[in-house]
Structures are given as C-alpha cells and as structure tokens.
Design a protein around this motif. Structure first.
Motif, mmCIF file in Angstrom:
data_model
loop_
_atom_site.group_PDB
_atom_site.id
_atom_site.type_symbol
_atom_site.label_atom_id
_atom_site.label_comp_id
_atom_site.label_asym_id
_atom_site.label_seq_id
_atom_site.Cartn_x
_atom_site.Cartn_y
_atom_site.Cartn_z
ATOM 1 N N LYS A 189 0.851 -1.160 -0.092
ATOM 2 C CA LYS A 189 0.113 0.041 0.147
ATOM 3 C C LYS A 189 0.959 1.361 0.024
ATOM 4 O O LYS A 189 0.644 2.131 -0.690
ATOM 5 C CB LYS A 189 -0.838 -0.143 1.398
ATOM 6 C CG LYS A 189 -1.875 -1.187 1.052
ATOM 7 C CD LYS A 189 -2.940 -1.150 2.361
ATOM 8 C CE LYS A 189 -4.141 -2.205 2.165
ATOM 9 N NZ LYS A 189 -4.616 -2.312 3.186
ATOM 10 N N HIS A 193 1.120 4.119 -3.177
ATOM 11 C CA HIS A 193 0.851 5.550 -2.670
ATOM 12 C C HIS A 193 2.004 6.312 -3.244
ATOM 13 O O HIS A 193 1.889 7.317 -3.906
ATOM 14 C CB HIS A 193 0.413 5.682 -1.470
ATOM 15 C CG HIS A 193 0.188 7.442 -1.034
ATOM 16 N ND1 HIS A 193 -1.173 7.611 -1.664
ATOM 17 C CD2 HIS A 193 0.769 8.189 -0.465
ATOM 18 C CE1 HIS A 193 -1.086 9.156 -1.057
ATOM 19 N NE2 HIS A 193 0.159 9.291 -0.320
ATOM 20 N N PHE A 268 -5.611 7.139 2.103
ATOM 21 C CA PHE A 268 -4.756 8.006 2.512
ATOM 22 C C PHE A 268 -5.369 9.254 2.615
ATOM 23 O O PHE A 268 -5.859 9.971 1.641
ATOM 24 C CB PHE A 268 -3.565 8.068 1.450
ATOM 25 C CG PHE A 268 -2.462 6.795 1.459
ATOM 26 C CD1 PHE A 268 -1.407 6.778 2.181
ATOM 27 C CD2 PHE A 268 -2.827 5.461 0.765
ATOM 28 C CE1 PHE A 268 -0.374 5.709 2.311
ATOM 29 C CE2 PHE A 268 -2.107 4.534 0.895
ATOM 30 C CZ PHE A 268 -0.956 4.496 1.713
ATOM 31 N N HIS A 271 -1.661 11.665 2.925
ATOM 32 C CA HIS A 271 -0.525 10.784 2.579
ATOM 33 C C HIS A 271 -0.294 9.769 3.821
ATOM 34 O O HIS A 271 0.722 9.011 3.793
ATOM 35 C CB HIS A 271 0.971 11.347 2.358
ATOM 36 C CG HIS A 271 0.750 12.407 1.361
ATOM 37 N ND1 HIS A 271 0.523 12.019 -0.305
ATOM 38 C CD2 HIS A 271 0.733 13.858 1.306
ATOM 39 C CE1 HIS A 271 0.809 13.065 -0.726
ATOM 40 N NE2 HIS A 271 0.826 14.137 0.043
ATOM 41 N N TYR A 300 -8.758 2.898 -4.614
ATOM 42 C CA TYR A 300 -7.650 3.437 -3.976
ATOM 43 C C TYR A 300 -7.945 5.111 -4.000
ATOM 44 O O TYR A 300 -8.074 5.521 -4.956
ATOM 45 C CB TYR A 300 -6.450 3.235 -4.662
ATOM 46 C CG TYR A 300 -5.325 4.157 -4.430
ATOM 47 C CD1 TYR A 300 -4.640 4.524 -3.012
ATOM 48 C CD2 TYR A 300 -4.813 5.045 -5.399
ATOM 49 C CE1 TYR A 300 -3.663 5.158 -2.919
ATOM 50 C CE2 TYR A 300 -3.966 6.077 -5.297
ATOM 51 C CZ TYR A 300 -3.349 6.009 -3.985
ATOM 52 O OH TYR A 300 -2.487 7.015 -3.547
ATOM 53 N N SER A 302 -6.880 9.028 -2.321
ATOM 54 C CA SER A 302 -5.988 9.792 -1.684
ATOM 55 C C SER A 302 -6.660 11.210 -1.599
ATOM 56 O O SER A 302 -7.035 11.717 -2.566
ATOM 57 C CB SER A 302 -4.650 9.866 -2.352
ATOM 58 O OG SER A 302 -3.957 10.731 -2.110
#
Length: 710
Positions: A189, A193, A268, A271, A300, A302
């Motif tokens: 993971k 990222h 995330f 981050h 996923y 962010s």
C-alpha cells in the motif's frame, strides 16, 4: 476505612510504563515496519529496502537513502518523546509529516534489540548505535557509546528478536505466514501511494522479492506491478478539487467490468494510511447495485486537505484520524464514484475469458501457444456449435461419455483396491485374533458391496441444504466465482486416465485436457464439506490417538516453522493448542464429526466423500494447523478456514519424486469417486482456467492437420 496495602495506588516504575506503551504502539511486526517506513519517507528517502525473517519476529531491517540522523542525535534517538517534527503542541495543527510523537524507535527498543547505522550528507563515515530500553547498550558490558563505521548516506535500522521479553505476545504471533501477509500488505500500500519512490521487500537470505517498484513508476504502473494487469486495465482515474472546503480527491477505482472475491479499499489522508469506516461503507454500497453479487471492487483514494482540518493524534498506531467536513467529503466522493460508474456501465463491455493455453503434449516441458480463433466449443464461452451446422470430419468427436476408458482394459475386473486391502487386512487380523475383527470393521467406511472397476457404482449421498446463513454465504461465493465453461466440461467429460500421481487426462468435445488433481480435489472437497456441514458421516479410528503426541510430531517436522531460537518452548505451544482444541471439541464434534474425548484423544474423523479416506500421514500437521490457522473469533471466517484446512488434509497430495508411480487405490478414487461427483455437482473457480490447474494439451483440428500431412 484505610485501604489495605495491596490496594494502595502506586506510581509505576518507568520501565513498566515504557513496556506497556510499547505494546500499544508496536502491536505486531507489521506495525514496526509501518512506523519505520514513515520515518524513512519523512527523511526524504527515494529508495526503501525492507528485509524480514520469520514474519518479522526474528529479523527486520529497513534501509533508506534519506537525510540520515546527525551524530549528536544518536545518543537520544531511542528515548521516548524525542522528535525533530514538533517544538510545541500547537504544531500539531499544521503537522505534515507521518511521525510527530517520537515513540516509534523508543517503543521498538523496549521490546526488541535494535541497532542504527546512519550517515548524513557531507560526512565521511557513518555512525552506529545499539539500543535497549531507550538507551545506548553495549553487549559486551563495556561503556555504551556511538561508534564510527563504514556506510552510505541514509539510515539502516536493524531489529532482532521482536517481543523477546513478551512471551505471550510472541506466542500469539507465531503464525509466520500470517505475519508475512500483513507486512506485504502494508509495504504494498505504501509502495502504491508513493509513486516515484522505489520500494523493495524481500526475505533474508533470498534473492526473490515479495514487493518491488521502480523510482520512475506512476500510480498506474505501480497498480500493474503490485496488483496485476487485470486491475490496471479496468481502473478509472478520478480527480476533484473543492475550493470551498479546501480539499482534493485523487482516486483510482475499478470499473464495473472488474470484480474480485476480496474487497480492496485503500485510503490515504494527507499521505497517511488510515481507516475510515463510514467512507468505506458508502463506497461499498455504491458498487453494490453495479457489480455482480458476491463480487468486490478495488478502490484507492488519496485525500489531501488543510492540515488544520485533521486531528492525527487519536490512535496509538495513527491508523485513524478525525477531520472536519467528513460528511461533505463522503457525500462528494460517493457522487463522483456514482457518476463515473454509471457512465462506464452505460457502455459496459463484457469480455469473454481467454481460452486456456494450448500446449504441446509434453508433461515435463510445457510450451504454451495461443489457440486459433477458429476453435469451436471454447470452454471460456461455454457456447456449443449450432446443431444445424454440418460437422466436418476433422471436427468429429470419436468418443462418448458412456464408453470405457483405457484403464478399464488395462486393470483387472476385481474388487476395488480399497475393498481388496480391507478384506486382506480383515482376514489376517481375524485369523490371528478373532476379537479384533469387530474393531477393524468399524475402521474406514461402512461396508458396501464389492465395486467392479469396469462398471463402478459409488453411492453419492444427496446434499441437503445448509441451515446456517454463514455456510449458505460461502456456498454462494463458490457459485459466484465459478467458470461456466469449466462447469459444462465437468458435466460431460470423458475420463482418459492418470498421467501420474499429480495429473489426469480427460476429453471434452474436440480437446484433450490435463488437470492438476491436487488443486481440483482440494476445491471439490471444500465444496463437499460446505454441503455436508453438520451432517458428516464418521470414520472411526481403530484406536484413540493422543492429540498431544500428534502436535509433538508435527512440531518436529522441518516445515512446521518451529525453532528453539524463537524463545518459546515446544511444550508451551503444544499445551496452548491442546487447551484450545479441547475448548472447541463440542463444536468440532457437532459440526465436523471430529470427535475428541475429555482426555484429549481423537476418536473420529469426518467422511467427506464416500469410500474415501485421507492420508493419515498428514494428520499431525492437520491438527497443528487447526491450532494456528483458524480464525475462531468470527463465525463465517471460522467455518471457512476450518473447511479449507479439512480440504487440504483430505486432498490428493503428490510426491516430488518423478519415478514414483500412482497407486491403484489413488487412481481408483480419482476415476470412480471424485470425477463422478464433479459430473453431478461442482463449481470450478475461474482461476482454474488461468493458473495452469487445467490446460489443453491436444485439439482434434490441429491433430487432423498434422496427420493429414503424413
């Protein structure tokens, strides 16, 4: 009343406080690796190498090329609350780094032996320090100090004997494969990222890597490398910026064409890898009406927002955060996902699975080639040729499902090998001691009429519908991931024969297939266990078998994972598993017919298939895995792992010796027990068509062309 001395409130010693705090921050090896990876990223590293041994319990090393630790800081680097990221409490409102409390290295030093080698820019030599309980430590007993050594720019942290002083925690984490999986998950993971940074995860002493990304990779490149090309091809990219609430969403989500058994949700925030259950539930619900039932998406996300909106100091392992405008962000995320998924769904393409590879007929050396486009009756589609289409001579099928196989002409028409063996043993025991005849007759399976190999009749009991919702759910999962073409093939196959103790040959329409019986039998037995759950017949052992002796035998095997160097005594492990199985014996007997008496002796095993018994040589390993591999805390996960272990124990294991021939008993069981059951009811998973479990080794049209040239 004055309180007694035992109930007086006392100040705990500092070393006790530190040990307790360390247990909260470092719960398992994966947590230690996560903390150290975040430290490396905070140091500006562009390359991070993680090396582990024994699931991280015995050895962990993190090597990076970051800014390094200054020599003057090496003395206090492992003390609690020493950090370069905070100066006052208000700095938390604008924190942009992963770490801030200064607890990671301190916590590790209280539960492991840790050494640090670091070199900053401009230094000619590196500096090394060894630490224990937060302070410098000298193994030889001399003065503890930081010493000079050779090195390169960056930091290398080595952790050995994690939880050496916490035997209970170490015992609870003794499953090496489980710890390896959690470490791989974390590193994967973070590698996904942090595109543009190189991540490598490998085992100590091995050249093979579990995770590897390159420095120039994009997120899509990392997706393809880490999760496979199938996900990368079906990914939709989403970007959105909200100026009013000052946040940005960047997401990569799977299209409606992609579906998988395992749910992948990666989040995330600024981050930082975190959990957010409300967002996860909302996204899962968005997919629910779009992808097939039982399938799971890949997501996923962010999210970057003003650091003032995020409270990162809410969990010891920093796995959770609190942030402002949570409802607004979740609502907007769901709207974005819904819009993209509906647009993709309106022009949705259904791609047929690729045909299984056609190979040359050499079992030892397989050469894969693509099948021709003109191939008829491809199992990936499961669509037969139209009946009114004239069948050319080269497409004619020269066998029927009710014809005899080659084995019928090569083996004598006698009782089954199982029955012959039991009959011979019964006669020998009866002549020696008539009283033992009754015990032997109770062993294995109930007596039936002799079975003729030329026309075997194996009674297959009808399945009953399970009553537990968790078992029904597991059955539906098997059905949802089944391959329709393979399912049709197993209903109308022609059994050809066994190649060896691992591979079998069978024909379907115009093609000859070779199947891996270990993988096929394992899945078949798992599905049969689901249907016979709580209604198994029993295999009664001739004599009770002591569970403790089985566990002791299993731990003596080289592949058990047990080592005296782990700091846990063999007897402790045996006693722990023994007590666990005794506490579960009522459930094991009621649902699985695994009968254990009060003294801890095994009396019965379940009969999964009629006239079929497992390899008793694997019984010791089976009971060891019952104590280490079962998820006892959740009903569905418990039943799934239990039945998977039973299917592993009962499956057809094969020998690596190329000269070893298949036994008559095994060949008989494959042809006359397993394949007839698969003809009636079996959901072969889609993975069988792509992982080499079932492959095409000959095709009639191609053979016709070859012989036509002759």
């Amino acid at each position: 009343e004055t309180p007694t001395e035992d109930k007086q409130i006392r100040q705990l010693p500092e070393h006790v406080v530190n040990r307790i705090a360390a247990g909260e921050v470092i719960q398992r090896p994966a947590n230690a690796i996560k903390e150290l990876i975040e430290n490396s990223l905070d140091a500006g590293s562009t390359s991070i190498l993680v090396t582990i041994a024994s699931g991280g319990l015995k050895y962990i090393q993190i090597k990076d090329n970051g800014s390094g630790i200054q020599k003057d800081d090496m003395d206090i680097v492992c003390r609690r609350y020493t950090t370069s990221k905070l100066r006052k409490y208000e700095d938390l409102n604008e924190i942009c780094t992963y770490g801030f409390r200064g607890e990671a290295l301190a916590s590790i030093s209280h539960v492991a032996h840790i050494s640090i080698v670091s070199m900053t820019e401009g230094e000619r030599v590196a500096h090394k320090g060894t630490y224990r309980d937060g302070e410098l430590y000298n193994k030889t007993g001399g003065v503890a100090k930081v010493v000079q050594c050779a090195g390169v720019k960056g930091t290398t942290i080595t952790i050995e004997d994690l939880f050496y002083n916490s035997p209970a925690r170490k015992r609870a984490l003794s499953n090496v494969s489980s710890e390896n999986s959690k470490i791989i998950d974390y590193v994967t993971k973070y590698a996904l990222h942090n595109s543009g940074k190189a991540f490598t995860l490998k085992r100590k002493g091995e050249s093979r890597t579990d995770v590897k990304t390159s420095r120039g990779n994009s997120i899509v490149d990392n997706l393809r490398t880490l999760y496979g090309n199938q996900i990368a091809q079906e990914i939709m990219e989403i970007s959105y910026t909200d100026e009013e609430f000052d946040y940005t969403i960047n997401a990569h989500i799977s299209s409606p064409n992609y579906h998988h058994k395992k749910n992948m949700f990666i989040l995330f925030i600024n981050h930082r890898l975190v959990d957010c259950n409300p967002l996860k539930r909302a996204v899962t619900q968005t997919y629910k009406d779009i992808i097939p039932k039982g399938s799971k998406p890949f997501v996923y996300i962010s999210i970057e927002m003003n650091p003032n909106y995020v409270d990162v100091n809410v969990h010891p392992t920093k796995s959770e955060v609190r942030f402002l405008y949570e409802d607004n962000i979740i609502e907007k995320t769901v709207d974005l996902f819904t819009d993209h998924l509906e647009r993709a769904n309106s022009s949705r393409s259904f791609t047929a699975e690729a045909a299984m590879p056609l190979v040359t007929a050499n079992v030892d050396s397989v050469i894969v080639t693509k099948p021709p486009k003109s191939m008829k009756n491809d199992i990936s589609s499961g669509v037969p040729t139209r009946k009114d289409t004239p069948i050319r001579q080269k497409n004619m099928i020269r066998t029927k499902t009710n014809e005899r196989t080659l084995d019928a002409y090569m083996m004598p028409k006698t009782d089954s090998p199982f029955r012959k063996k039991r009959k011979r043993e019964t006669e020998e025991v009866s002549s020696a001691n008539p009283e033992k005849k009754r015990k032997l007759s109770e062993m294995d399976v109930p007596e039936k009429k002799p079975v003729n190999l030329s026309s075997p009749v194996v009674h297959i009991p009808e399945r009953t519908k399970p009553h537990l919702a968790s078992i029904l759910t597991l059955l539906k999962e098997c059905e949802s991931i089944s391959h329709q073409g393979l399912q049709s093939m197993f209903k109308d196959y022609v059994f050809v024969g066994c190649v060896d103790d691992k591979y079998v040959l069978f024909q379907y329409n115009e093609k000859l297939y070779m199947g891996n019986m270990y993988a096929i039998s394992k899945e078949l037995l798992y599905q049969e266990c689901l249907h016979r759950f709580a209604e198994f017949r029993t295999i009664k052992l001739k004599e009770p078998c002591c569970i403790k002796q089985l566990l002791s035998l299993a731990l003596s095997f080289d592949n058990s994972g047990f080592s005296k160097d782990d700091g846990v005594e063999k007897e402790e492990i045996i006693e722990f598993i023994f007590k666990l199985l005794l506490s579960k014996r009522d459930m094991l007997n009621e649902y699985l017919k695994i009968t254990i008496d009060e003294e801890g002796n095994l009396l019965n095993l379940p009969q999964v298939l009629p006239q079929y018994t497992p390899d008793i040589g694997s019984l010791a390993t089976f009971f060891l895995r019952l104590g280490t591999e079962i998820e006892w805390t959740n009903e569905q996960a418990c039943f799934e792992t239990l039945l998977r272990e039973i299917s592993e124990f009962y499956s057809l294991h094969f020998s690596n010796d190329p000269d070893e021939k298949i036994s008559p008993e095994r060949a008989w069981a494959i042809e006359h027990i397993m394949f007839p059951i698969m003809k009636r009811r079996f959901f072969p998973p889609k993975s069988f068509a792509s992982d080499g479990t079932i492959i095409v080794i000959a095709e009639l049209e191609r053979l016709y062309k070859i012989f036509e040239r002759c």
